[in-house]
Design a protein around this motif. Sequence first.
Motif, PDB file in Angstrom:
ATOM      1  N   GLY A 271       0.326  -1.506  -0.112  1.00  0.00           N
ATOM      2  CA  GLY A 271       0.273   0.157  -0.064  1.00  0.00           C
ATOM      3  C   GLY A 271       1.030   1.157  -0.379  1.00  0.00           C
ATOM      4  O   GLY A 271       0.211   2.522   0.242  1.00  0.00           O
ATOM      5  N   GLN A 272       2.796   0.933  -0.053  1.00  0.00           N
ATOM      6  CA  GLN A 272       3.218   2.765   0.406  1.00  0.00           C
ATOM      7  C   GLN A 272       3.024   3.173  -1.871  1.00  0.00           C
ATOM      8  O   GLN A 272       2.655   4.593  -1.224  1.00  0.00           O
ATOM      9  CB  GLN A 272       4.866   2.680   0.551  1.00  0.00           C
ATOM     10  N   VAL A 273       2.945   2.515  -2.467  1.00  0.00           N
ATOM     11  CA  VAL A 273       2.818   2.521  -3.685  1.00  0.00           C
ATOM     12  C   VAL A 273       1.361   2.501  -4.149  1.00  0.00           C
ATOM     13  O   VAL A 273       0.939   1.572  -4.012  1.00  0.00           O
ATOM     14  CB  VAL A 273       3.819   1.769  -4.481  1.00  0.00           C
ATOM     15  N   LYS A 274       1.026   3.743  -4.676  1.00  0.00           N
ATOM     16  CA  LYS A 274      -0.431   3.999  -5.369  1.00  0.00           C
ATOM     17  C   LYS A 274      -0.565   4.484  -6.316  1.00  0.00           C
ATOM     18  O   LYS A 274       0.552   4.826  -6.701  1.00  0.00           O
ATOM     19  CB  LYS A 274      -0.852   5.188  -4.237  1.00  0.00           C
ATOM     20  N   ALA A 275      -1.688   4.105  -6.926  1.00  0.00           N
ATOM     21  CA  ALA A 275      -1.699   4.165  -8.956  1.00  0.00           C
ATOM     22  C   ALA A 275      -2.476   5.546  -8.641  1.00  0.00           C
ATOM     23  O   ALA A 275      -3.697   5.935  -7.905  1.00  0.00           O
ATOM     24  CB  ALA A 275      -2.116   2.782  -9.227  1.00  0.00           C
ATOM     25  N   THR A 276      -1.996   6.867  -8.909  1.00  0.00           N
ATOM     26  CA  THR A 276      -3.071   7.935  -8.959  1.00  0.00           C
ATOM     27  C   THR A 276      -3.626   7.865 -10.624  1.00  0.00           C
ATOM     28  O   THR A 276      -4.654   8.338 -10.908  1.00  0.00           O
ATOM     29  CB  THR A 276      -2.238   9.098  -9.287  1.00  0.00           C
ATOM     30  N   SER A 277      -3.442   7.026 -11.976  1.00  0.00           N
ATOM     31  CA  SER A 277      -4.129   7.373 -13.137  1.00  0.00           C
ATOM     32  C   SER A 277      -3.436   5.638 -13.416  1.00  0.00           C
ATOM     33  O   SER A 277      -2.137   4.728 -13.064  1.00  0.00           O
ATOM     34  CB  SER A 277      -3.778   7.927 -14.113  1.00  0.00           C
TER      35      SER A 277
ATOM     36  N   THR B 210      -1.319   5.190 -15.425  1.00  0.00           N
ATOM     37  CA  THR B 210       0.375   5.073 -16.288  1.00  0.00           C
ATOM     38  C   THR B 210       0.644   6.268 -14.886  1.00  0.00           C
ATOM     39  O   THR B 210       2.017   5.973 -15.316  1.00  0.00           O
ATOM     40  CB  THR B 210      -0.106   5.875 -17.697  1.00  0.00           C
ATOM     41  N   THR B 211       0.216   6.162 -13.849  1.00  0.00           N
ATOM     42  CA  THR B 211       1.533   7.030 -13.486  1.00  0.00           C
ATOM     43  C   THR B 211       0.832   6.579 -11.788  1.00  0.00           C
ATOM     44  O   THR B 211       0.537   5.792 -11.242  1.00  0.00           O
ATOM     45  CB  THR B 211       0.811   8.598 -13.070  1.00  0.00           C
ATOM     46  N   GLU B 212       2.647   6.690 -10.829  1.00  0.00           N
ATOM     47  CA  GLU B 212       1.910   6.085  -9.622  1.00  0.00           C
ATOM     48  C   GLU B 212       2.529   7.320  -8.795  1.00  0.00           C
ATOM     49  O   GLU B 212       3.874   7.352  -9.276  1.00  0.00           O
ATOM     50  CB  GLU B 212       3.049   4.862  -9.474  1.00  0.00           C
ATOM     51  N   VAL B 213       2.737   7.344  -7.450  1.00  0.00           N
ATOM     52  CA  VAL B 213       3.489   7.792  -6.730  1.00  0.00           C
ATOM     53  C   VAL B 213       3.581   6.601  -4.997  1.00  0.00           C
ATOM     54  O   VAL B 213       3.286   5.814  -5.628  1.00  0.00           O
ATOM     55  CB  VAL B 213       3.174   9.015  -5.983  1.00  0.00           C
ATOM     56  N   ILE B 214       4.738   6.890  -4.618  1.00  0.00           N
ATOM     57  CA  ILE B 214       5.557   6.298  -3.435  1.00  0.00           C
ATOM     58  C   ILE B 214       5.125   7.456  -1.982  1.00  0.00           C
ATOM     59  O   ILE B 214       5.336   9.287  -2.222  1.00  0.00           O
ATOM     60  CB  ILE B 214       6.934   5.759  -3.299  1.00  0.00           C
ATOM     61  N   GLU B 215       4.270   7.307  -1.496  1.00  0.00           N
ATOM     62  CA  GLU B 215       4.236   8.317  -0.390  1.00  0.00           C
ATOM     63  C   GLU B 215       5.506   7.425   0.734  1.00  0.00           C
ATOM     64  O   GLU B 215       5.918   6.503   1.324  1.00  0.00           O
ATOM     65  CB  GLU B 215       3.229   7.432   0.897  1.00  0.00           C
ATOM     66  N   LEU B 216       6.168   8.749   1.173  1.00  0.00           N
ATOM     67  CA  LEU B 216       7.297   8.609   2.173  1.00  0.00           C
ATOM     68  C   LEU B 216       7.599   9.851   3.016  1.00  0.00           C
ATOM     69  O   LEU B 216       7.776  11.053   2.913  1.00  0.00           O
ATOM     70  CB  LEU B 216       8.380   8.609   1.144  1.00  0.00           C
ATOM     71  N   ARG B 217       7.724   9.317   4.211  1.00  0.00           N
ATOM     72  CA  ARG B 217       7.918  10.117   5.302  1.00  0.00           C
ATOM     73  C   ARG B 217       7.244  11.349   5.166  1.00  0.00           C
ATOM     74  O   ARG B 217       7.526  12.832   4.887  1.00  0.00           O
ATOM     75  CB  ARG B 217       9.089  10.632   5.704  1.00  0.00           C
ATOM     76  N   GLY B 218       5.528  11.267   5.168  1.00  0.00           N
ATOM     77  CA  GLY B 218       4.585  12.067   4.447  1.00  0.00           C
ATOM     78  C   GLY B 218       4.273  13.254   3.257  1.00  0.00           C
ATOM     79  O   GLY B 218       3.474  13.540   3.215  1.00  0.00           O
ATOM     80  N   SER B 219       4.813  13.008   2.350  1.00  0.00           N
ATOM     81  CA  SER B 219       4.964  13.391   1.273  1.00  0.00           C
ATOM     82  C   SER B 219       4.799  12.543  -0.317  1.00  0.00           C
ATOM     83  O   SER B 219       5.147  11.303   0.544  1.00  0.00           O
ATOM     84  CB  SER B 219       5.980  14.583   0.847  1.00  0.00           C
ATOM     85  N   TYR B 220       4.823  12.278  -1.440  1.00  0.00           N
ATOM     86  CA  TYR B 220       4.231  12.225  -2.183  1.00  0.00           C
ATOM     87  C   TYR B 220       5.379  12.089  -3.092  1.00  0.00           C
ATOM     88  O   TYR B 220       5.239  13.409  -3.707  1.00  0.00           O
ATOM     89  CB  TYR B 220       3.046  12.257  -2.209  1.00  0.00           C
ATOM     90  N   LEU B 221       6.254  11.252  -3.502  1.00  0.00           N
ATOM     91  CA  LEU B 221       6.712  11.163  -4.820  1.00  0.00           C
ATOM     92  C   LEU B 221       6.491  10.296  -6.064  1.00  0.00           C
ATOM     93  O   LEU B 221       5.877   9.206  -6.211  1.00  0.00           O
ATOM     94  CB  LEU B 221       8.449  10.479  -4.424  1.00  0.00           C
ATOM     95  N   PRO B 222       6.443  10.919  -7.155  1.00  0.00           N
ATOM     96  CA  PRO B 222       6.345   9.952  -8.532  1.00  0.00           C
ATOM     97  C   PRO B 222       7.441   8.258  -8.783  1.00  0.00           C
ATOM     98  O   PRO B 222       8.197   9.246  -8.255  1.00  0.00           O
ATOM     99  CB  PRO B 222       7.033  10.964  -9.385  1.00  0.00           C
ATOM    100  N   VAL B 223       6.431   7.881  -8.716  1.00  0.00           N
ATOM    101  CA  VAL B 223       7.546   6.727  -9.051  1.00  0.00           C
ATOM    102  C   VAL B 223       7.688   5.924 -10.859  1.00  0.00           C
ATOM    103  O   VAL B 223       6.367   6.695 -11.339  1.00  0.00           O
ATOM    104  CB  VAL B 223       6.989   5.418  -8.455  1.00  0.00           C
ATOM    105  N   LYS B 224       8.408   5.947 -11.550  1.00  0.00           N
ATOM    106  CA  LYS B 224       8.864   5.908 -12.248  1.00  0.00           C
ATOM    107  C   LYS B 224       9.296   4.060 -12.689  1.00  0.00           C
ATOM    108  O   LYS B 224      10.379   3.693 -12.183  1.00  0.00           O
ATOM    109  CB  LYS B 224       9.773   6.276 -13.688  1.00  0.00           C
ATOM    110  N   ARG B 225       8.705   2.984 -13.255  1.00  0.00           N
ATOM    111  CA  ARG B 225       8.932   1.398 -14.007  1.00  0.00           C
ATOM    112  C   ARG B 225      10.029   1.706 -14.601  1.00  0.00           C
ATOM    113  O   ARG B 225       9.660   2.043 -15.937  1.00  0.00           O
ATOM    114  CB  ARG B 225       8.294   0.881 -14.175  1.00  0.00           C
ATOM    115  N   GLY B 226      11.532   1.791 -14.502  1.00  0.00           N
ATOM    116  CA  GLY B 226      12.560   1.445 -15.023  1.00  0.00           C
ATOM    117  C   GLY B 226      12.306   0.608 -16.329  1.00  0.00           C
ATOM    118  O   GLY B 226      12.348   0.483 -17.676  1.00  0.00           O
TER     119      GLY B 226
ATOM    120  N   PRO C 218       4.941  -3.574  -6.382  1.00  0.00           N
ATOM    121  CA  PRO C 218       5.704  -3.248  -5.888  1.00  0.00           C
ATOM    122  C   PRO C 218       6.392  -3.632  -4.934  1.00  0.00           C
ATOM    123  O   PRO C 218       7.963  -3.865  -4.772  1.00  0.00           O
ATOM    124  CB  PRO C 218       4.799  -1.635  -5.630  1.00  0.00           C
ATOM    125  N   GLU C 219       5.571  -4.489  -4.234  1.00  0.00           N
ATOM    126  CA  GLU C 219       6.255  -5.457  -2.281  1.00  0.00           C
ATOM    127  C   GLU C 219       7.438  -6.154  -3.646  1.00  0.00           C
ATOM    128  O   GLU C 219       8.147  -6.515  -2.559  1.00  0.00           O
ATOM    129  CB  GLU C 219       5.348  -5.789  -2.090  1.00  0.00           C
TER     130      GLU C 219
END
Length: 712
Positions: free
Chosen positions: A593-599, A601-617, A631-632
């Motif tokens: 549940g730490q990585v969430k899909a916002t659309s 094609t896009t994902e974010v990771i919750e990290l210490r109270g903020s969200y960073l975009p995630v890109k799959r290599g 993601p786990e």
Amino acid sequence: MSGDSELDEIQGIFFEECAEGLTVAEEGLSAMAAGDVSADVIAGVFRAVHSIKGGSGAFGHAALLAFSHRFENVLDEVRGGKIPPDEAVTQTMLNAFDVLSDHVKAAQFKTDPPNDAAMLAQLDALLEHKAGAVAEAPVVVVAEAPVADDFGFVPVVAPIEDFDPFGFEPVSVSLDIEMDVAAPWQVRFGPSRGALANGGEPLLVIRELEAMGGTVTAVDVSALPKLRDLDPEDSYFIWTLDLPGEMDEQAIRDCFDFVAPDSLIEVARSAAAPPPALVDLAPVTVEPVAAPAKPVAAETPSARSAPTPEVRPAEAAAQTIRVELSKLDQLLNLVGELVIRNSILADRLSLPDQERVELPDLLRLTRQIQDNVMSLRAQPIRQAFSRVPRMLRDLASETGKKVVLETIGETTEVDKGVLEKIGDPLTHMIRNAVDHGIESPEERIAAGKSPEGTIRLSAEQKGARIIVSVSDDGKGIDRVRVRAKAVEKGIISADAVLSDEEIDALICAPGFSTAESISNISGRGVGMDVVRSNVEALGGRVEIHSVPGEGTTFIMGLPLTLAILDGMIVRLEEQRFVLPLANVIETIRPEPGQVKATSPTTEVIELRGSYLPVKRGSELFGIGANDRRNPEDSVIIIVESETAGHVGLMVDTIDNRREVVIKSLEDNLHPIRGLGGATILGDGSIALILDIDALVAPPPMQVKFTQKGIAA
């Protein structure tokens, strides 16, 4: 090797030294134009032009010799304080520098020399003006009788209204003055054998010293062998010359600029200085002259006596050797192979074995060798930046705009091959910024800005790339006008849907220009096209960022030709890649549940109270199965990029950390976005090196240019 080829090789060295001298001269003249008229700066320009003059005479380049000699005469007067280095004089010398550069090119490529008559006339005018000013300067000596000093008179400064130029009798003075006389210079010169073998001519040096007032007092021929043992390429003579004591030591040493460093060169004061001379001055009649603008006090004879010049110790000349770039390239490749072999050895040995053979020490020594060899080709980017101040002055003069230059990272080192090829792109970006970006002073004031525009040049190394940026605080890109021009020229269709970044990229299309008319600065639509094509030919990329009303920034990302990189070996669908450690902030094994899909094609990771975009290599490169990995079951590496900030890059696993050698892809492949090069791992397999800035940032330029326009 034939005689002609030997001479060509020596001349090649001369023209390389000419290029270095021109760079030094341009930097010095630019500093003078900026207000730095210190003795060291002026002397540096003089020595550069003097060296070019000396070599041109040795190789028979008559036109270059004549012009550089006249230019040198003016610089000598400026150096001696006889011509003031004001703005007009400095501008004349800058113009003379341009003509000198043209002369060097004409001599190098055996073309007709430039027409320098007008420039020579300007140089002669400076010399004549200096001579006229000295000849016409009035000298007034005012004597007063009531109180006499040791010499029988006292200087008096009288109020101008009380001054009567005919109110005193002529004064006759007979003086016996003990004056200090500097010891003459004694020079001993013996050419090395190598100098004669390479076509050196010692008599050219002797004649130059004689032209400066020197006299040959002795020639040591004791080393001369018998005729049957004589080697025509060897040197057996040692000349001794005396030169006037008031001469500058550096001017004497400048005569030996093109002499082999292992030659005998001694410059020192004569051991036996002449005794102080008693100067018997005949009676001097001081005639009245016209009254000056204000009274001038007469100097006392003691003040006029010549001071004893300071004797400076001779500075040890730096020993240098010229090496062909191809040999350096070969050495660099061999060092790279050594690093790869160390990596193979480390992979094949277990940890106890590594400690037993002291592998860490071997790796450290290899790294030191690599760093030293890399420095042989590395040059500070200051050499490319040094041309910009002069260019900006000319552009500001042509456009009537006021521009201030700021530079950052001038000491950043770039491979010599890359440095030579970024000159044209840099020139076009600067011209574009002044002509299209910076507004006129009136427009800037109306917009609430300073009347002076600012252009900022910066350079820095980031991972496997050199980032060079040119930014201005002008009006930004007029996207409405750019789009209209692109439609007018048939580059895009009227109904094309383009993002702001894609519209900005249109200015790099071949033949595109928003200028209303063709001028000396712009209008032909080749400038930014040259920037794009030249940078891409180097395996680099160009990014454009513009904010209307605030300015535009052009960023060139250039590859390092060869370097050792601290990298992290990661896997994407069983393929290994190298991620530069310089970009890594931290690594995370995501929790459910730490990585969430916002659309979709896009994902974010919750990290210490903020969200960073995630890109799959794997998705960035289009590899692997269609089913998305949980993601786990992956590792997210938080990386830092220049344009996108902190981003999470999802990879399958992390293998280990390695020092790898960057190999350029441009020689065998076209540039691939997201890849900064390749390397060979310890098991002999090839791994691609990730370019994080290009990989995680949104694509700034998706426009593909063709001969007929823009492709979808």
